[in-house]
Design an enzyme around this catalytic site. Structure first.
Site, PDB file in Angstrom:
ATOM      1  N   ASP A  11      40.082  28.757  34.284  1.00 39.96           N
ATOM      2  CA  ASP A  11      39.096  30.382  34.171  1.00 39.96           C
ATOM      3  C   ASP A  11      37.809  30.615  34.388  1.00 39.96           C
ATOM      4  O   ASP A  11      37.428  29.465  32.964  1.00 39.96           O
ATOM      5  CB  ASP A  11      40.222  31.021  32.639  1.00 39.96           C
ATOM      6  CG  ASP A  11      39.270  31.782  33.440  1.00 39.96           C
ATOM      7  OD1 ASP A  11      38.354  32.136  33.257  1.00 39.96           O
ATOM      8  OD2 ASP A  11      39.649  33.499  31.988  1.00 39.96           O
ATOM      9  N   TYR A  28      29.911  45.557  38.125  1.00 42.85           N
ATOM     10  CA  TYR A  28      30.575  44.669  39.293  1.00 42.85           C
ATOM     11  C   TYR A  28      29.026  44.850  40.073  1.00 42.85           C
ATOM     12  O   TYR A  28      28.349  43.906  40.342  1.00 42.85           O
ATOM     13  CB  TYR A  28      31.336  45.442  40.779  1.00 42.85           C
ATOM     14  CG  TYR A  28      31.804  44.410  41.952  1.00 42.85           C
ATOM     15  CD1 TYR A  28      32.683  43.030  41.095  1.00 42.85           C
ATOM     16  CD2 TYR A  28      30.844  44.763  42.528  1.00 42.85           C
ATOM     17  CE1 TYR A  28      32.126  42.586  42.689  1.00 42.85           C
ATOM     18  CE2 TYR A  28      31.164  43.730  44.527  1.00 42.85           C
ATOM     19  CZ  TYR A  28      31.548  42.068  44.046  1.00 42.85           C
ATOM     20  OH  TYR A  28      32.303  41.957  45.168  1.00 42.85           O
ATOM     21  N   LYS A  86      26.810  41.108  40.331  1.00 50.00           N
ATOM     22  CA  LYS A  86      26.193  40.866  41.648  1.00 50.00           C
ATOM     23  C   LYS A  86      24.569  41.470  41.569  1.00 50.00           C
ATOM     24  O   LYS A  86      24.583  39.884  42.298  1.00 50.00           O
ATOM     25  CB  LYS A  86      26.950  41.794  42.273  1.00 50.00           C
ATOM     26  CG  LYS A  86      28.870  41.124  42.275  1.00 50.00           C
ATOM     27  CD  LYS A  86      29.132  40.412  42.630  1.00 50.00           C
ATOM     28  CE  LYS A  86      30.245  39.990  42.610  1.00 50.00           C
ATOM     29  NZ  LYS A  86      30.837  39.037  43.175  1.00 50.00           N
ATOM     30  N   THR A 115      40.794  40.890  52.318  1.00 49.23           N
ATOM     31  CA  THR A 115      40.981  39.895  51.564  1.00 49.23           C
ATOM     32  C   THR A 115      41.649  40.888  50.214  1.00 49.23           C
ATOM     33  O   THR A 115      41.564  41.580  50.227  1.00 49.23           O
ATOM     34  CB  THR A 115      39.939  39.193  51.312  1.00 49.23           C
ATOM     35  OG1 THR A 115      39.104  39.473  49.360  1.00 49.23           O
ATOM     36  CG2 THR A 115      38.870  38.536  50.953  1.00 49.23           C
TER      37      THR A 115
HETATM   38  N1  LIG Z   1      36.440  40.461  49.847  1.00 43.41           N
HETATM   39  C1  LIG Z   1      35.175  41.458  49.359  1.00 43.41           C
HETATM   40  O1  LIG Z   1      34.985  42.390  50.527  1.00 43.41           O
HETATM   41  C2  LIG Z   1      33.520  41.216  49.220  1.00 43.41           C
HETATM   42  C3  LIG Z   1      32.840  41.593  49.275  1.00 43.41           C
HETATM   43  C4  LIG Z   1      31.380  41.455  48.572  1.00 43.41           C
HETATM   44  C5  LIG Z   1      31.535  39.931  47.791  1.00 43.41           C
HETATM   45  N2  LIG Z   1      32.644  39.566  47.142  1.00 43.41           N
HETATM   46  C6  LIG Z   1      33.105  38.807  46.651  1.00 43.41           C
HETATM   47  O2  LIG Z   1      33.224  37.679  47.338  1.00 43.41           O
HETATM   48  C7  LIG Z   1      33.992  36.444  46.110  1.00 43.41           C
HETATM   49  C8  LIG Z   1      35.499  36.029  46.745  1.00 43.41           C
HETATM   50  O3  LIG Z   1      36.151  37.214  46.922  1.00 43.41           O
HETATM   51  P1  LIG Z   1      37.462  37.905  47.881  1.00 43.41           P
HETATM   52  O4  LIG Z   1      37.174  38.718  48.215  1.00 43.41           O
HETATM   53  O5  LIG Z   1      37.461  35.934  48.625  1.00 43.41           O
HETATM   54  O6  LIG Z   1      39.162  38.168  46.391  1.00 43.41           O
HETATM   55  P2  LIG Z   1      40.187  37.682  46.272  1.00 43.41           P
HETATM   56  O7  LIG Z   1      40.931  38.445  45.679  1.00 43.41           O
HETATM   57  O8  LIG Z   1      40.857  37.384  47.467  1.00 43.41           O
HETATM   58  O9  LIG Z   1      39.902  36.069  45.560  1.00 43.41           O
HETATM   59  C9  LIG Z   1      39.232  35.862  44.359  1.00 43.41           C
HETATM   60  C10 LIG Z   1      39.525  34.539  43.768  1.00 43.41           C
HETATM   61  O10 LIG Z   1      39.376  34.849  42.987  1.00 43.41           O
HETATM   62  C11 LIG Z   1      40.216  34.777  41.662  1.00 43.41           C
HETATM   63  N3  LIG Z   1      40.020  34.550  40.007  1.00 43.41           N
HETATM   64  C12 LIG Z   1      39.173  35.418  39.953  1.00 43.41           C
HETATM   65  N4  LIG Z   1      38.741  35.868  38.570  1.00 43.41           N
HETATM   66  C13 LIG Z   1      38.994  34.546  38.314  1.00 43.41           C
HETATM   67  C14 LIG Z   1      39.019  33.654  37.084  1.00 43.41           C
HETATM   68  N5  LIG Z   1      38.338  34.382  35.993  1.00 43.41           N
HETATM   69  N6  LIG Z   1      38.618  32.247  36.882  1.00 43.41           N
HETATM   70  C15 LIG Z   1      39.193  31.985  38.235  1.00 43.41           C
HETATM   71  N7  LIG Z   1      39.877  32.282  39.443  1.00 43.41           N
HETATM   72  C16 LIG Z   1      39.627  33.853  38.823  1.00 43.41           C
HETATM   73  C17 LIG Z   1      41.628  35.135  41.418  1.00 43.41           C
HETATM   74  O11 LIG Z   1      42.201  34.802  41.593  1.00 43.41           O
HETATM   75  C18 LIG Z   1      41.385  35.170  43.897  1.00 43.41           C
HETATM   76  O12 LIG Z   1      41.902  33.877  44.126  1.00 43.41           O
HETATM   77  C19 LIG Z   1      34.215  37.248  44.709  1.00 43.41           C
HETATM   78  O13 LIG Z   1      33.068  36.994  44.171  1.00 43.41           O
HETATM   79  C20 LIG Z   1      33.836  38.484  45.410  1.00 43.41           C
HETATM   80  O14 LIG Z   1      32.995  39.826  44.585  1.00 43.41           O
HETATM   81  C21 LIG Z   1      34.012  39.771  47.887  1.00 43.41           C
END
Ligand SMILES: NC(=O)c1ccc[n+]([C@@H]2O[C@H](COP(=O)([O-])OP(=O)(O)OC[C@H]3O[C@@H](n4cnc5c(N)ncnc54)[C@H](O)[C@@H]3O)[C@@H](O)[C@H]2O)c1
Length: 261
Positions: free
Chosen positions: A61, A154, A158, A189
């Site tokens: 975590d 959020y 960020k 995702t």
């Molecule tokens: N998908 C998008 O559109 C998008 C856009 C902008 C930014 N992001 C950022 O990109 C990053 C990845 O997002 P994603 O879309 O791949 O999401 P995702 O949900 O597919 O993956 C996120 C992963 O983080 C893990 N996670 C969450 N909380 C956790 C914790 N406390 N400890 C350990 N692991 C933890 C989850 O289990 C998951 O496997 C994030 O920081 C997200 O904010 C995503």
């Protein structure tokens, strides 16, 4: 298969899903060995099986400092050091600021901002100890600079990640450690599944992207590969927006759209 990261060792938080998983696959494909940290034990186990000996996994975590220390220590004990890190663990909520519970606010700030701080802290320490420099990439979002209704926690987290990236780059540069960020637009995702389940929301996102498509996890993995690689050896402190120009437009009004508007 390439060799752009041959011999390098990395850690990826949030490595079991989405952007983190695509980045892990890309790095391994380019010759790196990587420790993946995630709190989703089941997903992590199947990714570990898929990627084989080039990968080790730790259930962590990112809001628990001892967990993050264990993740980083695993890179050193199993693969002999730490050269690269990509901090992807993150989540979001949807609640108007006047109705936002403190608990949800603290969860989002805790995972997205404090979790990234703890990751940078221990990754940088390991890189300092080995003395060979390194590269750290933090996942921000277009919401670091584009406000969104219902997403104050959020967006604030960020924006904090983007500033953390700048501060860390300033402090760590003299030690040969680069710190950069990526600000994705909407990427398909599990985190953004709601945009596929609710087609009118998906359509609103699509219309906000001048390049006419939403992102794929590989779009972000490509940026991460560039930023940790030798071609970015003079890039530090900046967050690269990878968003099809989405951040030139306002963000979809998710509060109204989620209410059926
Ligand atoms: N998908 C998008 O559109 C998008 C856009 C902008 C930014 N992001 C950022 O990109 C990053 C990845 O997002 P994603 O879309 O791949 O999401 P995702 O949900 O597919 O993956 C996120 C992963 O983080 C893990 N996670 C969450 N909380 C956790 C914790 N406390 N400890 C350990 N692991 C933890 C989850 O289990 C998951 O496997 C994030 O920081 C997200 O904010 C995503």
């Amino acid at each position: 298969m390439g060799e752009r990261l041959a011999g390098r060792v990395g850690v990826i938080t949030g490595g079991a899903s989405g952007i983190g998983l695509a980045t892990a696959r890309r790095f391994v494909d380019e010759g790196a060995r990587v420790v993946l940290g995630d709190r989703n034990e089941g997903l992590l186990a199947s990714v570990g099986e898929e990627l084989g000996a080039a990968v080790a996994t730790e259930v962590i975590d990112v809001t628990v400092e001892a967990d993050v220390e264990r993740l980083v220590a695993r890179a050193v004990s199993t693969f002999g050091g730490l050269d690269l890190a990509v901090n992807c663990a993150g989540l979001g909520t949807l609640a108007p600021v006047s109705g936002h519970s403190l608990e949800e606010w603290s969860t989002v700030i805790g995972v997205c901002l404090t979790g990234t701080f703890l990751s940078v802290k221990h990754e940088a320490r390991a890189m300092e100890e080995t003395g060979g420099g390194g590269a750290i990439v933090n996942l921000a979002s277009i919401n670091a600079k584009v406000p969104a209704k219902g997403m104050s926690a959020y967006c604030s987290a960020k924006a904090g990640v983007e500033m953390l990236t700048r501060c860390a780059a300033m402090e760590l540069g003299p030690k040969g450690i680069r710190v950069a960020g990526i600000g994705p637009g909407l990427v398909e995702t599990p985190l953004t599944e709601y945009a596929r389940l609710l087609p009118h929301i998906g359509q609103a996102y699509l219309e906000s992207v001048p390049l006419g498509r939403v992102g794929a996890p590989d779009d972000i993995a490509s940026a991460a590969l560039f930023l940790v690689g030798d071609e970015a050896s003079w890039v530090s402190g900046e967050t690269l927006y990878v968003d099809g120009a989405e951040s030139t437009n306002g963000y979809p009004d998710l509060v109204t759209l989620a209410a059926g508007g």
